[in-house]
Design an enzyme around this catalytic site. Structure first.
Site, short mmCIF file in Angstrom:
data_model
loop_
_atom_site.label_atom_id
_atom_site.label_comp_id
_atom_site.label_asym_id
_atom_site.label_seq_id
_atom_site.Cartn_x
_atom_site.Cartn_y
_atom_site.Cartn_z
N ASP A 51 73.38 60.11 44.34
CA ASP A 51 73.47 58.81 45.06
C ASP A 51 72.27 58.98 45.98
O ASP A 51 71.91 57.92 46.71
CB ASP A 51 74.58 58.59 45.78
CG ASP A 51 75.09 59.75 46.62
OD1 ASP A 51 74.42 60.85 46.86
OD2 ASP A 51 76.25 59.51 47.21
N SER A 52 71.49 60.10 45.90
CA SER A 52 70.06 60.08 46.52
C SER A 52 69.32 58.93 46.04
O SER A 52 68.09 58.76 46.51
CB SER A 52 69.38 61.48 46.54
OG SER A 52 69.40 62.02 45.31
N ASP A 90 77.12 61.15 40.78
CA ASP A 90 77.68 61.21 42.03
C ASP A 90 78.65 59.90 41.87
O ASP A 90 78.21 58.62 41.55
CB ASP A 90 76.62 60.88 43.05
CG ASP A 90 76.47 62.04 43.74
OD1 ASP A 90 77.28 63.19 43.76
OD2 ASP A 90 75.23 62.29 44.38
N LYS A 120 80.54 63.86 40.44
CA LYS A 120 80.68 64.76 41.64
C LYS A 120 81.13 63.84 42.84
O LYS A 120 80.77 62.73 42.80
CB LYS A 120 79.23 65.27 41.93
CG LYS A 120 79.04 65.94 43.23
CD LYS A 120 77.97 66.93 43.39
CE LYS A 120 76.70 66.07 44.05
NZ LYS A 120 76.69 65.18 45.24
N GLU A 122 82.03 64.05 47.31
CA GLU A 122 81.83 64.92 48.66
C GLU A 122 83.31 64.99 49.50
O GLU A 122 83.91 63.97 49.44
CB GLU A 122 80.71 64.05 49.37
CG GLU A 122 79.38 63.93 48.93
CD GLU A 122 78.53 63.12 49.81
OE1 GLU A 122 78.74 62.82 50.86
OE2 GLU A 122 77.28 62.96 49.38
N GLU A 189 75.72 72.25 50.55
CA GLU A 189 74.13 71.46 51.03
C GLU A 189 74.15 72.04 52.44
O GLU A 189 75.12 71.77 53.37
CB GLU A 189 74.31 69.97 50.91
CG GLU A 189 73.11 69.49 51.55
CD GLU A 189 72.85 68.07 51.05
OE1 GLU A 189 73.62 67.51 50.25
OE2 GLU A 189 71.93 67.47 51.69
O1 KIV Z 1 72.45 62.65 45.76
C1 KIV Z 1 72.12 64.11 45.39
O2 KIV Z 1 70.93 64.13 45.05
C2 KIV Z 1 72.81 65.06 45.99
C3 KIV Z 1 72.03 66.47 45.96
C4 KIV Z 1 71.45 66.65 47.36
C5 KIV Z 1 72.86 67.69 45.77
O3 KIV Z 1 73.90 65.11 46.16
#
Ligand code: KIV
Length: 271
Positions: A51-52, A90, A120, A122, A189
């Site tokens: 989600d980056s 994510d 994934k 969090e 992280e």
């Molecule tokens: O969204 C992302 O890129 C991440 C990484 C920083 C692990 O969760």
């Protein structure tokens, strides 16, 4: 040379074998077809459609605004490129917190519409119901502890997490809980290297770090950061493998110069 290089398709089982044999796992983010083609071709074990994307693709300040539809769009583009890597996507903010049925629905949409291989999310104990429910559908889940960017407004800063004993203890408990519930791997992280190593040693599943030192089972970086496309983001843990920002800048400047001076196109570059 790693014998895993010849493996045709990375699965969660292959990652487990890597942990068991001490082979470090390589993971990078990707969000589009062209980049994912190269990341996969290079032999990266895991591609994270993170989600980056909210930051590096869409220009938002945080990861919170990205939607499920947008994540599915990015994931589908990546999946069309990938031949070998395991692709993890994510779950975006607001699609699993406090709502395990919603979590399952969102995870199923990701798997069905993008054809990705895992999701994934969090958090630890507070999202465990969502983790369990997603797993009932046979969808592999990767956990993410330590600095969890979707909770940035709770933390207030992006500084190192779990430096205090109380938070470190809670993190280890959460990691063990996620493993017990069936996560196939966990991201850690921005936590102290000693804590990350301890977690990786206690857990039987792979622990992949970002800003968590070398004592874990693998490493992940955000593609735009490691390529040097982003410039203002410069944490200590980031190793830049290229200065693509400046290389691209000079390519664009040269193109503009050639257009303005009428050097481009020349006789050989026309019909
Ligand atoms: O969204 C992302 O890129 C991440 C990484 C920083 C692990 O969760």
């Amino acid at each position: 040379m790693s014998h895993y290089k010849d493996i045709k398709r990375i699965t969660t089982h292959v990652l487990q074998e890597m942990k068991n044999t001490g082979e470090k796992i390589s993971m990078l983010t990707a969000y589009d077809f062209s980049m994912a083609t190269i990341v996969d071709k290079a032999g990266t074990d895991v591609i994270l459609v993170g989600d980056s994307a909210s930051n590096v693709m869409a220009g938002h300040e945080t990861t919170l605004p990205i939607t499920l539809d947008q994540m599915i769009y990015h994931a589908s583009s990546v999946i069309r490129a990938v031949k070998r890597s395991l692709v993890v996507v994510d779950l975006p903010f607001g699609n699993y917190q406090g709502d395990s049925k919603g979590a399952l629905h969102s995870a199923v949409r990701i798997m069905k519409e993008s054809e990705a291989h895992a999701v994934k999310l969090e958090g630890g104990r507070e999202v465990v119901e969502s983790v369990e429910r997603i797993l009932t559908a046979g969808i592999p889940v990767m956990g993410h502890l330590g600095l969890t960017p979707q909770s940035i407004y709770k933390f207030g800063t992006y500084t190192v997490r779990a430096k205090e004993e109380e938070e470190a203890k809670r993190l280890l408990e959460d990691a063990l809980l996620l493993q017990e519930k069936g996560c196939f791997a966990i991201i850690l992280e921005k936590v102290p290297a000693t804590l990350a190593e301890k977690v990786a040693k206690k857990l039987t599943i792979p622990v992949i770090g970002i800003g968590a030192g070398g004592g874990v089972d693998g490493q992940v970086l955000v593609l735009h950061d490691m390529l040097g496309i982003t410039q203002e983001f410069s944490p200590r843990f980031l190793r830049r493998y290229h200065d693509l920002h400046n290389e691209m800048l000079s390519a664009f400047e040269n193109y503009i110069k050639d257009v303005k001076s009428k050097d481009f196109p020349n006789k050989d570059e026309q019909y």
